[in-house]
Enzyme design. Sequence first.
Site, PDB file in Angstrom:
ATOM      1  N   SER A 264       3.334  -4.852  -6.259  1.00  0.00           N
ATOM      2  CA  SER A 264       4.402  -4.339  -5.394  1.00  0.00           C
ATOM      3  C   SER A 264       5.097  -3.142  -6.030  1.00  0.00           C
ATOM      4  O   SER A 264       4.859  -2.817  -7.199  1.00  0.00           O
ATOM      5  CB  SER A 264       5.431  -5.438  -5.145  1.00  0.00           C
ATOM      6  OG  SER A 264       6.210  -5.611  -6.315  1.00  0.00           O
ATOM      7  N   LYS A 265       5.959  -2.542  -5.253  1.00  0.00           N
ATOM      8  CA  LYS A 265       6.687  -1.374  -5.733  1.00  0.00           C
ATOM      9  C   LYS A 265       7.466  -1.706  -7.008  1.00  0.00           C
ATOM     10  O   LYS A 265       7.652  -0.862  -7.872  1.00  0.00           O
ATOM     11  CB  LYS A 265       7.640  -0.891  -4.639  1.00  0.00           C
ATOM     12  CG  LYS A 265       8.447   0.285  -5.096  1.00  0.00           C
ATOM     13  CD  LYS A 265       9.314   0.879  -4.048  1.00  0.00           C
ATOM     14  CE  LYS A 265      10.132   2.005  -4.613  1.00  0.00           C
ATOM     15  NZ  LYS A 265      11.063   1.597  -5.671  1.00  0.00           N
TER      16      LYS A 265
END
Length: 511
Positions: A264-265
């Site tokens: 994920s980011k």
Amino acid sequence: MSEIRVRFAPSPTGPLHIGGVRTALYNYLFAKKNGGKFIVRIEDTDQARYVKGAEEYILESLRWLGLSPDEGPEQGGPYLPYRQSERKGLYEKYAMQLVSEGKAYYAFDTPEEIEEMRVRLEDSGVVKPQYNSITRHKMKNSLTLSEEETNALIAQNAPYVIRLKVPSKEEIRFEDQIRGWVVVHSSTIDDKVLLKSDGMPTYHMANVVDDHIMQITHVIRGEEWLPSAPLHILLYKFLGWESEMPTFAHLPLILKPTGKGKLSKRDSDKHGFPIFPLAWDDPESEDKMMGFREEDYLPEALLNFLAFLGWNPGTEKELFTLDELIEAFGLERITKGGARFDIEKANWYNEQYLRKKPDNFLVERLLSASEKEGFECSKGKGENIVRLMKDRVSFPKDLLYQARYFFEAPEEYDEKLVKKKWDHTAIGVFMDYAKQLKKLDEISAAEAKSTLEKVLVVHEAGLGQVMLALRLAITGGGTGPDVVEIISVLGGQETAQRIEKAIEVLPVKGG
Ligand code: GLU
């Protein structure tokens, strides 16, 4: 066999995550391998999640990577338009067909009424209440209302949605090319909304209708869509398209560097590596995301890296051009388990591709980077630096950052090296060497070496005793290409000045 047609169908809800890029790549490879068509379709029917600039971002990412669509919003093609918001009327037609055949129905419930149902059922012990084959009988829809009542509500412009009438007892099965047989019982599926009250279709409706109309033969997409597939199968059946259903292939997740959980980011922020193809400044959240392009990865390296995130050729070979990937690719070698994201591997690929680039490419990059920094750099100097540094850097930008000493004298020196190597012998040698160098502004590496050797003879010292100290004086550090090569790029005068400066500022070992 009919022509293979695959599609990449992103929603413009933000920048394209690296998983999306991999989906696009696998679709592209599969199409090209089979002499088929790679289609891009923008799925923008969810107005609430629409993000300005996201479509351009997605198309620009594909362009940067060289994954050119055969059909799409920019290319056109036989199934125009390729943006779902522009195909609105079409979905309505099919939704109405389902209603008239009793496979879908109008539902007039307000959000409050649906919430009431949820609370009521939860209170009576239902874990996950849904609008489904059981609860629909207690709601306000064209199944519980009379035809007159329904028509009257529609005539009064009462807001409604169209829901799919999911059968209560049916086994839905399909064979996924990667996961094998998937069997789901229809009782687990709720009566999904097909058409929203604003007349826009939901993802499911638009996706199935378009895949059919655009004659898509294979749906290759991320694993997160696997739970939607049974519903899609049902829709194909209800619409009478069962015999022309596409083949499904759901790609494995891309996992965090630890191998646990979805990438994920947050991983990008935490480790400082990109997970998006291009940099993106989010217009709403004001989040900034790093891009592989801006971090100086070569598109061909990123493609090769991504190809291996969930697929392998079954051999030891790791370096594949796009054409070679097309040749080797097949759905049968896609893995079921998640693929761990390893930025070190991406960097390794980048190095490999960088080494293969013609010097000219790197010279151009170096010249423009040095100009931006206000450094003067002739083409000849650029060529020399590239010749010396090409095998030592991972990214084109490192040419400037790792070898700044080609442009300016060091301001700082490696302290440990100073303590260890900066001694009276070295200083004595360097004083004489600097004198000689001043006379030779243009100097070859061989001359720089022989001149130094002559001075060493006089001082009865060996090369090994002073080389690191010399590098320290000239570059500030202890690594890099051959010192005499560096001297040759800098010229005699500049080198002499640096040596004199070092003699002035560095403390001598042993006082
Ligand atoms: N619009 C969906 C997405 O954003 C497409 C999923 C699919 O390929 O069916 O990923």
